[in-house]
Design a protein around this motif. Structure first.
Motif, mmCIF file in Angstrom:
data_model
loop_
_atom_site.group_PDB
_atom_site.id
_atom_site.type_symbol
_atom_site.label_atom_id
_atom_site.label_comp_id
_atom_site.label_asym_id
_atom_site.label_seq_id
_atom_site.Cartn_x
_atom_site.Cartn_y
_atom_site.Cartn_z
ATOM 1 N N VAL A 75 0.829 -1.206 0.000
ATOM 2 C CA VAL A 75 0.000 0.000 0.000
ATOM 3 C C VAL A 75 0.863 1.257 0.000
ATOM 4 O O VAL A 75 0.650 2.182 -0.801
ATOM 5 N N GLU A 76 1.851 1.299 0.904
ATOM 6 C CA GLU A 76 2.642 2.511 1.056
ATOM 7 C C GLU A 76 3.520 2.784 -0.168
ATOM 8 O O GLU A 76 3.664 3.938 -0.598
ATOM 9 N N HIS A 77 4.109 1.751 -0.732
ATOM 10 C CA HIS A 77 4.967 1.968 -1.896
ATOM 11 C C HIS A 77 4.142 2.228 -3.161
ATOM 12 O O HIS A 77 4.605 2.910 -4.078
ATOM 13 N N TYR A 78 2.931 1.683 -3.213
ATOM 14 C CA TYR A 78 2.031 2.033 -4.316
ATOM 15 C C TYR A 78 1.652 3.508 -4.232
ATOM 16 O O TYR A 78 1.565 4.197 -5.248
ATOM 17 N N ARG A 79 1.437 3.977 -2.991
ATOM 18 C CA ARG A 79 1.150 5.392 -2.813
ATOM 19 C C ARG A 79 2.330 6.248 -3.272
ATOM 20 O O ARG A 79 2.143 7.363 -3.767
ATOM 21 N N GLY A 80 3.541 5.726 -3.119
ATOM 22 C CA GLY A 80 4.731 6.424 -3.598
ATOM 23 C C GLY A 80 5.030 6.179 -5.055
ATOM 24 O O GLY A 80 6.095 6.584 -5.552
ATOM 25 N N SER A 81 4.101 5.489 -5.760
ATOM 26 C CA SER A 81 4.204 5.228 -7.202
ATOM 27 C C SER A 81 5.447 4.425 -7.566
ATOM 28 O O SER A 81 5.885 4.456 -8.719
ATOM 29 N N ALA A 86 13.791 -0.023 -6.276
ATOM 30 C CA ALA A 86 14.105 -0.809 -5.087
ATOM 31 C C ALA A 86 12.901 -0.952 -4.172
ATOM 32 O O ALA A 86 12.905 -1.802 -3.267
ATOM 33 N N MET A 87 11.871 -0.149 -4.399
ATOM 34 C CA MET A 87 10.671 -0.232 -3.566
ATOM 35 C C MET A 87 9.899 -1.530 -3.802
ATOM 36 O O MET A 87 9.001 -1.873 -3.021
ATOM 37 N N TYR A 88 10.224 -2.242 -4.861
ATOM 38 C CA TYR A 88 9.610 -3.560 -5.080
ATOM 39 C C TYR A 88 10.248 -4.626 -4.189
ATOM 40 O O TYR A 88 9.660 -5.695 -3.976
ATOM 41 N N THR A 89 11.433 -4.352 -3.680
ATOM 42 C CA THR A 89 12.186 -5.371 -2.944
ATOM 43 C C THR A 89 11.441 -5.905 -1.719
ATOM 44 O O THR A 89 11.345 -7.130 -1.541
ATOM 45 N N PRO A 90 10.904 -5.050 -0.825
ATOM 46 C CA PRO A 90 10.219 -5.616 0.351
ATOM 47 C C PRO A 90 8.989 -6.445 0.001
ATOM 48 O O PRO A 90 8.632 -7.350 0.760
ATOM 49 N N VAL A 293 -8.024 4.318 1.556
ATOM 50 C CA VAL A 293 -7.113 3.290 2.061
ATOM 51 C C VAL A 293 -5.675 3.781 1.996
ATOM 52 O O VAL A 293 -4.847 3.470 2.872
ATOM 53 N N LEU A 294 -5.362 4.560 0.967
ATOM 54 C CA LEU A 294 -4.007 5.092 0.828
ATOM 55 C C LEU A 294 -3.743 6.209 1.825
ATOM 56 O O LEU A 294 -2.610 6.357 2.314
ATOM 57 N N ASN A 295 -4.754 7.017 2.116
ATOM 58 C CA ASN A 295 -4.544 8.195 2.951
ATOM 59 C C ASN A 295 -4.984 8.011 4.404
ATOM 60 O O ASN A 295 -4.647 8.842 5.255
ATOM 61 N N GLY A 296 -5.732 6.966 4.675
ATOM 62 C CA GLY A 296 -6.199 6.728 6.040
ATOM 63 C C GLY A 296 -5.167 5.966 6.850
ATOM 64 O O GLY A 296 -4.045 5.703 6.388
ATOM 65 N N PRO A 297 -5.506 5.600 8.089
ATOM 66 C CA PRO A 297 -4.574 4.814 8.917
ATOM 67 C C PRO A 297 -4.275 3.476 8.251
ATOM 68 O O PRO A 297 -5.168 2.855 7.663
#
Length: 325
Positions: A75-81, A86-90, A293-297
Protein backbone atom coordinates in the motif's frame (compact mmCIF):
# COMPACT_ATOMS: atom_id res chain seq x y z
CA UNK A 1 20.50 3.99 -15.05
CA UNK A 2 20.09 4.19 -11.28
CA UNK A 3 17.15 1.78 -11.50
CA UNK A 4 19.36 -0.79 -13.23
CA UNK A 5 21.96 -0.35 -10.50
CA UNK A 6 19.32 -0.89 -7.83
CA UNK A 7 18.23 -4.10 -9.48
CA UNK A 8 21.83 -5.30 -9.75
CA UNK A 9 22.45 -4.54 -6.09
CA UNK A 10 19.30 -6.42 -5.12
CA UNK A 11 20.24 -9.41 -7.25
CA UNK A 12 23.73 -9.44 -5.78
CA UNK A 13 22.28 -9.35 -2.28
CA UNK A 14 20.04 -12.34 -2.98
CA UNK A 15 22.89 -14.40 -4.46
CA UNK A 16 25.31 -13.58 -1.64
CA UNK A 17 22.80 -14.36 1.12
CA UNK A 18 21.76 -17.66 -0.41
CA UNK A 19 25.39 -18.60 -0.95
CA UNK A 20 26.18 -17.84 2.69
CA UNK A 21 23.18 -19.86 3.81
CA UNK A 22 24.40 -22.89 1.89
CA UNK A 23 27.43 -22.98 4.18
CA UNK A 24 25.57 -22.09 7.35
CA UNK A 25 24.37 -25.46 8.71
CA UNK A 26 27.92 -26.82 8.88
CA UNK A 27 29.29 -23.80 10.68
CA UNK A 28 26.26 -23.61 12.97
CA UNK A 29 26.97 -27.09 14.26
CA UNK A 30 30.54 -26.11 15.11
CA UNK A 31 29.30 -23.14 17.15
CA UNK A 32 27.12 -25.25 19.42
CA UNK A 33 29.87 -25.82 21.93
CA UNK A 34 29.21 -29.56 21.71
CA UNK A 35 31.40 -32.18 20.09
CA UNK A 36 29.66 -33.26 16.88
CA UNK A 37 31.18 -36.69 17.13
CA UNK A 38 29.40 -37.16 20.44
CA UNK A 39 26.01 -36.39 18.90
CA UNK A 40 23.76 -39.17 17.61
CA UNK A 41 23.32 -39.61 13.89
CA UNK A 42 20.39 -37.99 12.11
CA UNK A 43 18.49 -41.27 12.08
CA UNK A 44 19.03 -41.97 15.79
CA UNK A 45 18.23 -38.49 17.09
CA UNK A 46 15.16 -38.14 19.35
CA UNK A 47 11.78 -37.61 17.78
CA UNK A 48 10.57 -34.01 17.42
CA UNK A 49 9.68 -32.52 20.77
CA UNK A 50 9.75 -29.18 22.51
CA UNK A 51 12.33 -27.67 20.19
CA UNK A 52 10.32 -28.39 17.05
CA UNK A 53 7.12 -27.08 18.64
CA UNK A 54 8.88 -23.85 19.60
CA UNK A 55 10.42 -23.58 16.12
CA UNK A 56 7.04 -23.94 14.42
CA UNK A 57 5.57 -21.28 16.71
CA UNK A 58 8.41 -18.97 15.72
CA UNK A 59 7.74 -19.77 12.07
CA UNK A 60 4.15 -18.64 12.55
CA UNK A 61 5.33 -15.45 14.26
CA UNK A 62 7.76 -14.70 11.43
CA UNK A 63 5.02 -15.40 8.89
CA UNK A 64 2.60 -13.00 10.60
CA UNK A 65 5.21 -10.24 10.54
CA UNK A 66 6.01 -10.98 6.89
CA UNK A 67 2.31 -10.84 5.96
CA UNK A 68 1.97 -7.48 7.70
CA UNK A 69 5.02 -6.14 5.86
CA UNK A 70 3.80 -7.47 2.52
CA UNK A 71 0.42 -5.76 2.81
CA UNK A 72 1.74 -2.56 4.37
CA UNK A 73 4.64 -2.04 1.96
CA UNK A 74 2.35 -2.81 -0.99
CA UNK A 75 0.00 0.00 0.00
CA UNK A 76 2.64 2.51 1.06
CA UNK A 77 4.97 1.97 -1.90
CA UNK A 78 2.03 2.03 -4.32
CA UNK A 79 1.15 5.39 -2.81
CA UNK A 80 4.73 6.42 -3.60
CA UNK A 81 4.20 5.23 -7.20
CA UNK A 82 7.23 2.91 -6.85
CA UNK A 83 9.36 5.89 -7.84
CA UNK A 84 12.48 3.91 -6.94
CA UNK A 85 12.57 0.39 -8.36
CA UNK A 86 14.10 -0.81 -5.09
CA UNK A 87 10.67 -0.23 -3.57
CA UNK A 88 9.61 -3.56 -5.08
CA UNK A 89 12.19 -5.37 -2.94
CA UNK A 90 10.22 -5.62 0.35
CA UNK A 91 7.20 -6.95 -1.54
CA UNK A 92 9.20 -9.77 -3.09
CA UNK A 93 11.20 -10.55 0.04
CA UNK A 94 8.21 -10.47 2.41
CA UNK A 95 6.25 -12.77 0.08
CA UNK A 96 9.23 -15.13 0.02
CA UNK A 97 9.50 -14.97 3.82
CA UNK A 98 5.78 -15.69 4.18
CA UNK A 99 6.13 -18.78 1.98
CA UNK A 100 9.24 -19.83 3.89
CA UNK A 101 7.42 -19.51 7.20
CA UNK A 102 4.48 -21.53 5.92
CA UNK A 103 6.91 -24.27 4.88
CA UNK A 104 8.56 -24.19 8.31
CA UNK A 105 5.22 -24.31 10.12
CA UNK A 106 4.27 -27.46 8.23
CA UNK A 107 7.68 -29.10 8.69
CA UNK A 108 7.76 -31.58 11.59
CA UNK A 109 11.40 -32.58 11.13
CA UNK A 110 13.99 -31.57 13.76
CA UNK A 111 16.49 -30.34 11.18
CA UNK A 112 17.29 -26.85 9.91
CA UNK A 113 16.57 -26.20 6.24
CA UNK A 114 19.17 -24.42 4.11
CA UNK A 115 16.69 -22.62 1.88
CA UNK A 116 14.70 -21.41 4.87
CA UNK A 117 17.92 -20.13 6.40
CA UNK A 118 18.68 -18.28 3.17
CA UNK A 119 15.21 -16.77 2.98
CA UNK A 120 15.32 -15.55 6.57
CA UNK A 121 18.81 -14.09 6.18
CA UNK A 122 17.63 -12.29 3.07
CA UNK A 123 14.69 -10.83 5.00
CA UNK A 124 17.00 -9.59 7.76
CA UNK A 125 19.37 -8.02 5.24
CA UNK A 126 16.45 -6.38 3.45
CA UNK A 127 15.27 -4.87 6.73
CA UNK A 128 18.69 -3.34 7.36
CA UNK A 129 18.93 -1.94 3.84
CA UNK A 130 15.35 -0.64 3.98
CA UNK A 131 16.10 1.21 7.20
CA UNK A 132 19.03 2.89 5.46
CA UNK A 133 16.81 3.90 2.52
CA UNK A 134 14.16 5.33 4.85
CA UNK A 135 16.72 7.27 6.90
CA UNK A 136 18.11 8.71 3.67
CA UNK A 137 14.58 9.63 2.55
CA UNK A 138 14.02 11.62 5.74
CA UNK A 139 17.42 13.32 5.83
CA UNK A 140 17.32 14.45 2.21
CA UNK A 141 14.16 16.51 2.82
CA UNK A 142 14.39 20.16 3.77
CA UNK A 143 14.89 20.35 7.52
CA UNK A 144 16.39 16.87 7.90
CA UNK A 145 15.34 15.14 11.10
CA UNK A 146 12.42 17.43 11.93
CA UNK A 147 9.00 16.48 13.28
CA UNK A 148 7.47 17.34 9.92
CA UNK A 149 9.74 14.94 8.05
CA UNK A 150 9.41 12.20 10.66
CA UNK A 151 5.63 12.48 10.43
CA UNK A 152 5.34 12.50 6.64
CA UNK A 153 8.57 10.99 5.35
CA UNK A 154 9.31 7.30 4.97
CA UNK A 155 8.56 5.61 8.34
CA UNK A 156 11.89 4.80 9.95
CA UNK A 157 10.65 1.81 11.92
CA UNK A 158 8.71 0.08 9.13
CA UNK A 159 11.61 -1.90 7.59
CA UNK A 160 12.52 -3.26 11.00
CA UNK A 161 9.43 -5.49 10.85
CA UNK A 162 10.90 -7.57 8.02
CA UNK A 163 14.23 -7.57 9.87
CA UNK A 164 12.48 -9.01 12.94
CA UNK A 165 10.68 -11.53 10.76
CA UNK A 166 13.97 -12.74 9.34
CA UNK A 167 15.70 -12.77 12.71
CA UNK A 168 12.91 -14.72 14.42
CA UNK A 169 12.75 -17.15 11.51
CA UNK A 170 16.50 -17.67 11.63
CA UNK A 171 16.25 -18.32 15.37
CA UNK A 172 13.51 -20.87 14.68
CA UNK A 173 15.91 -22.89 12.54
CA UNK A 174 18.55 -22.85 15.28
CA UNK A 175 16.01 -24.01 17.85
CA UNK A 176 14.61 -26.67 15.50
CA UNK A 177 17.93 -28.45 15.02
CA UNK A 178 18.47 -28.86 18.77
CA UNK A 179 17.98 -32.44 19.94
CA UNK A 180 15.80 -33.18 22.95
CA UNK A 181 18.84 -34.06 25.09
CA UNK A 182 20.49 -30.67 24.63
CA UNK A 183 19.64 -27.15 25.75
CA UNK A 184 18.47 -24.97 22.81
CA UNK A 185 20.92 -22.20 21.97
CA UNK A 186 20.86 -19.21 19.63
CA UNK A 187 24.16 -17.51 18.86
CA UNK A 188 25.64 -19.38 21.83
CA UNK A 189 23.02 -17.96 24.22
CA UNK A 190 20.01 -19.67 25.86
CA UNK A 191 17.42 -19.71 23.07
CA UNK A 192 14.22 -18.93 24.98
CA UNK A 193 15.68 -15.98 26.86
CA UNK A 194 17.39 -14.59 23.77
CA UNK A 195 14.17 -14.76 21.76
CA UNK A 196 12.25 -13.17 24.63
CA UNK A 197 14.73 -10.28 24.72
CA UNK A 198 14.59 -9.81 20.93
CA UNK A 199 10.78 -9.85 21.04
CA UNK A 200 10.74 -7.30 23.86
CA UNK A 201 12.99 -4.98 21.83
CA UNK A 202 10.66 -5.43 18.84
CA UNK A 203 7.62 -4.57 20.93
CA UNK A 204 9.29 -1.40 22.19
CA UNK A 205 10.32 -0.33 18.68
CA UNK A 206 6.91 -1.05 17.16
CA UNK A 207 5.19 0.76 20.00
CA UNK A 208 7.47 3.75 19.41
CA UNK A 209 6.56 3.82 15.71
CA UNK A 210 2.86 3.65 16.58
CA UNK A 211 3.34 6.40 19.16
CA UNK A 212 4.93 8.70 16.58
CA UNK A 213 2.10 8.26 14.08
CA UNK A 214 -0.62 8.46 16.72
CA UNK A 215 1.01 11.63 18.05
CA UNK A 216 0.69 12.97 14.51
CA UNK A 217 -3.02 12.18 14.85
CA UNK A 218 -3.09 14.10 18.16
CA UNK A 219 -4.43 10.97 19.95
CA UNK A 220 -7.90 12.19 19.07
CA UNK A 221 -9.31 8.77 20.00
CA UNK A 222 -8.54 7.44 23.52
CA UNK A 223 -7.94 3.96 22.05
CA UNK A 224 -4.92 5.37 20.21
CA UNK A 225 -3.08 5.20 23.54
CA UNK A 226 -3.46 1.40 23.72
CA UNK A 227 -0.58 0.45 21.35
CA UNK A 228 1.79 2.79 23.20
CA UNK A 229 0.97 1.46 26.68
CA UNK A 230 0.21 -2.26 26.52
CA UNK A 231 3.22 -3.37 24.39
CA UNK A 232 5.87 -1.70 26.61
CA UNK A 233 4.35 -3.46 29.63
CA UNK A 234 4.50 -6.74 27.71
CA UNK A 235 8.13 -6.04 26.82
CA UNK A 236 8.95 -5.47 30.50
CA UNK A 237 7.28 -8.79 31.39
CA UNK A 238 9.29 -10.64 28.74
CA UNK A 239 12.55 -9.07 29.91
CA UNK A 240 11.67 -10.02 33.47
CA UNK A 241 11.05 -13.62 32.39
CA UNK A 242 14.34 -13.67 30.48
CA UNK A 243 16.27 -12.32 33.45
CA UNK A 244 14.97 -14.83 36.01
CA UNK A 245 17.25 -17.51 37.39
CA UNK A 246 16.28 -20.78 35.65
CA UNK A 247 16.58 -22.68 38.96
CA UNK A 248 14.03 -20.36 40.57
CA UNK A 249 11.64 -19.98 37.64
CA UNK A 250 8.23 -21.65 37.89
CA UNK A 251 5.58 -21.92 35.24
CA UNK A 252 3.01 -19.97 37.28
CA UNK A 253 5.30 -16.93 37.34
CA UNK A 254 4.97 -16.64 33.58
CA UNK A 255 1.21 -17.10 33.56
CA UNK A 256 0.48 -13.37 33.58
CA UNK A 257 3.09 -12.81 30.86
CA UNK A 258 1.43 -15.43 28.63
CA UNK A 259 -1.98 -13.84 29.21
CA UNK A 260 -0.49 -10.46 28.32
CA UNK A 261 0.97 -11.86 25.09
CA UNK A 262 -2.45 -13.18 24.10
CA UNK A 263 -3.86 -9.74 24.91
CA UNK A 264 -1.29 -8.14 22.57
CA UNK A 265 -2.12 -10.69 19.86
CA UNK A 266 -5.80 -9.76 20.11
CA UNK A 267 -4.88 -6.07 20.17
CA UNK A 268 -3.17 -6.46 16.79
CA UNK A 269 -6.31 -7.79 15.15
CA UNK A 270 -8.52 -5.26 16.95
CA UNK A 271 -6.25 -2.53 15.61
CA UNK A 272 -7.21 -3.48 12.07
CA UNK A 273 -10.84 -2.84 12.99
CA UNK A 274 -10.05 0.55 14.49
CA UNK A 275 -8.02 1.52 11.43
CA UNK A 276 -10.86 0.36 9.17
CA UNK A 277 -13.17 2.64 11.15
CA UNK A 278 -10.65 5.45 10.65
CA UNK A 279 -10.76 4.87 6.90
CA UNK A 280 -14.57 5.02 6.94
CA UNK A 281 -14.49 8.43 8.64
CA UNK A 282 -12.68 10.03 5.71
CA UNK A 283 -14.70 11.81 3.04
CA UNK A 284 -16.55 9.23 0.96
CA UNK A 285 -15.83 6.42 3.43
CA UNK A 286 -15.40 2.98 1.95
CA UNK A 287 -17.19 4.08 -1.23
CA UNK A 288 -14.03 6.04 -1.93
CA UNK A 289 -11.79 3.19 -0.76
CA UNK A 290 -9.17 3.57 -3.50
CA UNK A 291 -8.18 6.95 -2.06
CA UNK A 292 -9.05 6.54 1.61
CA UNK A 293 -7.11 3.29 2.06
CA UNK A 294 -4.01 5.09 0.83
CA UNK A 295 -4.54 8.19 2.95
CA UNK A 296 -6.20 6.73 6.04
CA UNK A 297 -4.57 4.81 8.92
CA UNK A 298 -2.62 1.80 7.59
CA UNK A 299 -4.79 -1.31 7.82
CA UNK A 300 -1.96 -3.89 7.74
CA UNK A 301 0.21 -2.26 10.42
CA UNK A 302 -1.40 -3.47 13.71
CA UNK A 303 -0.92 -7.24 13.06
CA UNK A 304 2.81 -6.72 13.56
CA UNK A 305 1.98 -6.67 17.28
CA UNK A 306 0.28 -10.04 16.82
CA UNK A 307 3.39 -11.48 15.20
CA UNK A 308 5.61 -10.28 18.04
CA UNK A 309 3.16 -11.57 20.65
CA UNK A 310 3.28 -15.00 19.01
CA UNK A 311 7.07 -14.89 19.20
CA UNK A 312 6.81 -14.05 22.90
CA UNK A 313 4.49 -17.01 23.44
CA UNK A 314 6.95 -19.26 21.60
CA UNK A 315 9.78 -18.08 23.88
CA UNK A 316 7.68 -18.64 27.01
CA UNK A 317 6.62 -22.09 25.81
CA UNK A 318 10.24 -23.07 25.19
CA UNK A 319 11.20 -21.65 28.60
CA UNK A 320 8.50 -23.80 30.20
CA UNK A 321 9.67 -27.01 28.56
CA UNK A 322 13.39 -26.19 28.77
CA UNK A 323 13.74 -24.14 32.01
CA UNK A 324 17.44 -23.60 31.34
CA UNK A 325 16.94 -22.40 27.73
Amino acid sequence: MSSDNDLLVGAGLVVSVLAAAALLPRSAKRDRGTDIAALPSRKSRPRPGASVRAARRLNRAAGMLAASVLADSSVEHYRGSFKNKAMYTPLVVSALTLATSAHGTADMRPFAHRLRDGGYLLAAATGLMGTGFHVYNVTRKVGGFSWQNLFYGAPLGAPMAILLSGLLGFCSERVRETSRSRRPHVFGLPAARTIAAVTAAGLLGTSGEAGLLHFRGAFHDPFMAVPVTLPPLGAAMLLNAAARDPDKTHDRRHRLTRVWMWLLAAMGFAGVGFHAYGVSRNMGGWRNWSQNVLNGPPLPAPPSFTGLALAGLAALGLMREHPDA
